[in-house]
Motif scaffolding. Structure first.
Motif, mmCIF file in Angstrom:
data_model
loop_
_atom_site.group_PDB
_atom_site.id
_atom_site.type_symbol
_atom_site.label_atom_id
_atom_site.label_comp_id
_atom_site.label_asym_id
_atom_site.label_seq_id
_atom_site.Cartn_x
_atom_site.Cartn_y
_atom_site.Cartn_z
ATOM 1 N N GLU A 49 0.881 -1.171 0.000
ATOM 2 C CA GLU A 49 0.000 0.000 0.000
ATOM 3 C C GLU A 49 0.915 1.216 0.000
ATOM 4 O O GLU A 49 1.929 1.226 0.697
ATOM 5 C CB GLU A 49 -0.877 0.002 1.253
ATOM 6 N N ILE A 94 1.339 5.696 -0.177
ATOM 7 C CA ILE A 94 0.678 6.994 0.007
ATOM 8 C C ILE A 94 1.475 8.037 -0.769
ATOM 9 O O ILE A 94 2.693 8.171 -0.569
ATOM 10 C CB ILE A 94 0.610 7.397 1.496
ATOM 11 N N THR A 113 -3.973 7.818 -0.774
ATOM 12 C CA THR A 113 -3.587 6.414 -0.575
ATOM 13 C C THR A 113 -3.820 5.621 -1.862
ATOM 14 O O THR A 113 -4.889 5.708 -2.470
ATOM 15 C CB THR A 113 -4.410 5.806 0.575
#
Ligand code: CTP
Length: 402
Positions: free
Chosen positions: A365, A367, A376
């Motif tokens: 993940e 950002i 995000t």
């Protein structure tokens, strides 16, 4: 599954490399593509319709006048819902026919009758080196490119005829990588992108050194995604085990200072610089020229460190820097710490990730952090994330003043 729901017409013409088209059909399907084989009469000397039918689950067509095709209009019908016509291998003769717009068999008729906007023509040549280098073939290839076709390869090396040179069909997996690239938006067309990737290795003596666990996967994914988007890509790589993405120029380095030299040689002409490498923050002040022996008393083995140059900060501080993107691997307060690095290095954009995701993992993940906002990018594999980052960079480039 980068070719999920893509319908690809696989045109096979009469060269010995036709055997590779059988594997290619499988590799395209591994990526989710539906493959419809079309063979020329020449191809029948090397592979059979039954084999291609067994491999793809679809009848392999050869004849323009095939009774199985609706309304006897196979050349129209076959191409209407296809996303690409991939001719692999393409012989010199077939390329000449394409360049002339001749259509005396099913495959060449499909090529002429397809809707050019929605069904791209991808041509992977395979022939003897003299045939490939002949001015007539080169002229025909230029004509095809001017007409919007994408030429895949050819590779150079040993040829079936015993000669050596350009004209080998690309390997099936290389062709698949090119087909995937052909479907990506060309949002960085004409741009130069410089990427660092992997760890650095700082020597202590001729056999030992300090490095880190960076695999290089994210940096290589960025390089591939930028090239897919049409950019000219230079990848400055520390030691990794990864294959070079197709069409990317790779410069191998070992230490941070070598990486800096390679980057600085290309930074001024780059439009975008993406620093993904996990550069060692320090290096041994004086690496031993001779191997340190086990018999050396422990108290005599002292390592003094000096800081390495910050490559990203140095590029961002150039008088007219490229659009610089940093990566920040953090274990806590991701956005806050990433924004501090953004300010310290004067970057327009930084990508924050969790340190445990950043090292070696296949997905993460991320950002995206700039001065004002943070967005995000939900967990996805590194190539997918790289494509999102490339799209974000492309969207910000027009407003960026060097
Ligand atoms: N970077 C660089 N040259 C260095 C060090 C880092 O180009 N000598 C780049 C990395 O490629 C990455 C970003 O800078 O894009 C990381 O910033 P940095 O502040 O160096 O991160 P860390 O080394 O993780 O810093 P800290 O240990 O303070 O978190």
């Amino acid at each position: 599954m980068d070719l999920r729901d893509r319908k690809i017409l696989l045109g096979i013409t009469g060269g010995v490399a036709a055997y590779k088209a059988c594997d290619l059909a499988r590799r395209l399907q591994d990526q989710g593509a539906q493959v419809q084989p079309i063979l020329t009469h020449g191809a029948l000397h090397f592979v059979t319709p039954i084999m291609l039918q067994a491999l793809t689950g679809r009848p392999a067509y050869v004849e323009l006048w095939d009774e199985r095709l609706d309304q006897a209009m196979g050349h129209i019908m076959l191409s209407r819902d296809a996303h690409a016509l991939l001719v692999a291998p393409a012989t010199a003769h077939f390329i000449a026919k394409l360049a002339q717009g001749l259509c005396d068999d099913l495959l060449s008729s499909v090529a002429l009758a397809r809707q050019r906007e929605s069904c791209r023509l991808l041509v992977a040549p395979a022939m003897n080196v003299e045939m490939w280098e002949h001015p007539a073939t080169q002229r025909n290839v230029r004509t095809l490119e001017a007409d919007g076709a994408v030429i895949l390869g050819p590779a150079a090396g040993d040829q079936a005829c015993g000669e050596v040179g350009s004209g080998r069909l690309l390997e099936p997996l290389e062709i698949v990588e090119e087909v995937i690239a052909a479907f990506q938006p060309k949002c960085l067309q004409g741009r130069r992108v410089l990427v660092t990737a992997g760890p650095t290795f700082e020597p202590i003596d001729p056999v030992r050194g300090i490095t880190n666990r960076s695999s290089g996967k994210m940096g290589y994914a960025i390089a591939r995604a930028a090239r897919e988007a049409g950019a000219e890509v230079t990848l400055v790589s520390g030691p990794t085990r990864l294959p070079t993405p197709r069409g990317v120029r790779r410069l191998d380095v070992t230490t941070a200072r070598e990486m800096q030299d390679a980057v600085m040689a290309h930074a001024a002409s780059a439009d975008v610089f993406v620093a993904v490498a996990a550069v060692a923050d320090w290096r041994a002040e004086q690496p031993s020229p001779a191997k340190l022996k086990k018999s050396t008393p422990a108290e005599a083995v002292t390592l003094r460190f000096v800081p390495n140059p910050d490559i990203l900060a140095a590029v961002a501080a150039l008088p007219s820097p490229p659009f610089c993107v940093g990566f920040a691997a953090e274990t806590e307060r991701l956005v806050e710490q990433a924004r501090a690095k953004l300010a310290a290095k004067r970057l327009p954009l930084i990508v924050a990730n969790r340190a445990e995701d950043a090292i070696g993992a296949d997905d993460s993940e991320l950002i995206l952090v700039d001065e004002r906002s943070s967005v995000t990018l939900p967990r996805a594999d590194k190539l997918e994330q790289a494509r999102r980052i490339v799209a974000e960079i492309a969207a910000r480039l027009p407003a960026f003043n060097r």
